[in-house]
Design a protein around this motif. Structure first.
Motif, PDB file in Angstrom:
ATOM      1  N   LEU A 208       0.857  -1.182   0.000  1.00  9.78           N
ATOM      2  CA  LEU A 208       0.000   0.000   0.000  1.00  9.78           C
ATOM      3  C   LEU A 208       0.889   1.226   0.000  1.00  9.78           C
ATOM      4  O   LEU A 208       1.710   1.396   0.889  1.00  9.78           O
ATOM      5  CB  LEU A 208      -0.904   0.005   1.239  1.00  9.78           C
ATOM      6  N   ILE A 209       0.734   2.062  -1.006  1.00 11.25           N
ATOM      7  CA  ILE A 209       1.488   3.313  -1.096  1.00 11.25           C
ATOM      8  C   ILE A 209       0.489   4.435  -0.856  1.00 11.25           C
ATOM      9  O   ILE A 209      -0.507   4.560  -1.568  1.00 11.25           O
ATOM     10  CB  ILE A 209       2.169   3.455  -2.465  1.00 11.25           C
ATOM     11  N   THR A 210       0.752   5.229   0.185  1.00 16.12           N
ATOM     12  CA  THR A 210      -0.210   6.243   0.594  1.00 16.12           C
ATOM     13  C   THR A 210       0.506   7.485   1.098  1.00 16.12           C
ATOM     14  O   THR A 210       1.740   7.538   1.084  1.00 16.12           O
ATOM     15  CB  THR A 210      -1.156   5.662   1.668  1.00 16.12           C
ATOM     16  N   ASP A 211      -0.264   8.469   1.506  1.00 15.20           N
ATOM     17  CA  ASP A 211       0.361   9.667   2.062  1.00 15.20           C
ATOM     18  C   ASP A 211      -0.017   9.831   3.535  1.00 15.20           C
ATOM     19  O   ASP A 211      -0.834   9.074   4.071  1.00 15.20           O
ATOM     20  CB  ASP A 211       0.049  10.914   1.234  1.00 15.20           C
TER      21      ASP A 211
ATOM     22  N   PHE B 272       3.917   1.879   2.678  1.00 12.07           N
ATOM     23  CA  PHE B 272       4.872   2.975   2.632  1.00 12.07           C
ATOM     24  C   PHE B 272       4.066   4.268   2.675  1.00 12.07           C
ATOM     25  O   PHE B 272       3.166   4.470   1.866  1.00 12.07           O
ATOM     26  CB  PHE B 272       5.712   2.933   1.354  1.00 12.07           C
ATOM     27  N   THR B 273       4.381   5.110   3.639  1.00 13.94           N
ATOM     28  CA  THR B 273       3.668   6.376   3.791  1.00 13.94           C
ATOM     29  C   THR B 273       4.612   7.530   3.510  1.00 13.94           C
ATOM     30  O   THR B 273       5.680   7.623   4.119  1.00 13.94           O
ATOM     31  CB  THR B 273       3.094   6.508   5.223  1.00 13.94           C
TER      32      THR B 273
ATOM     33  N   ALA C 254      -3.151   7.681   5.208  1.00 15.47           N
ATOM     34  CA  ALA C 254      -2.712   6.514   5.988  1.00 15.47           C
ATOM     35  C   ALA C 254      -3.413   6.374   7.343  1.00 15.47           C
ATOM     36  O   ALA C 254      -3.903   5.291   7.655  1.00 15.47           O
ATOM     37  CB  ALA C 254      -1.197   6.533   6.163  1.00 15.47           C
ATOM     38  N   PRO C 255      -3.487   7.436   8.154  1.00 14.18           N
ATOM     39  CA  PRO C 255      -4.151   7.268   9.454  1.00 14.18           C
ATOM     40  C   PRO C 255      -5.641   6.927   9.341  1.00 14.18           C
ATOM     41  O   PRO C 255      -6.219   6.351  10.256  1.00 14.18           O
ATOM     42  CB  PRO C 255      -3.976   8.623  10.136  1.00 14.18           C
TER      43      PRO C 255
END
Length: 80
Positions: A42-45, A70-71, A49-50
């Motif tokens: 999962l690629i997120t910001d 990965f955040t 993410a939270p």
């Protein structure tokens, strides 16, 4: 929200990916029906993410998927 679907051409078989309103609550069953257990990234910001990463991880782990995320910091500076 419109349903968005596409085929993920992963080896050894293809996997249908569909995004729609309420998809997160059905993630485990949808993924289990569509794909064999595998590794998921999962690629997120840092904003998203939270809100969703833990729910995604729990759903996929219960479906026997290996999960890693990965955040990145939110914002235009992190894109590229």
């Amino acid at each position: 929200m419109n349903n968005i679907s596409f085929i993920l051409n992963s080896l050894p078989e293809k996997c249908l990916v569909s995004i729609d309103h309420g998809s997160l609550s059905r993630l485990r069953s949808v993924v289990s029906e569509s794909c064999q257990p595998a590794s998921v990234v999962l690629i997120t910001d840092s904003v998203v993410a939270p809100l969703y990463a833990a729910k995604v991880q729990e759903s996929l782990s219960r479906a026997s998927f290996r999960f890693q995320s990965f955040t990145f910091p939110a914002g235009e500076g992190s894109k590229s």
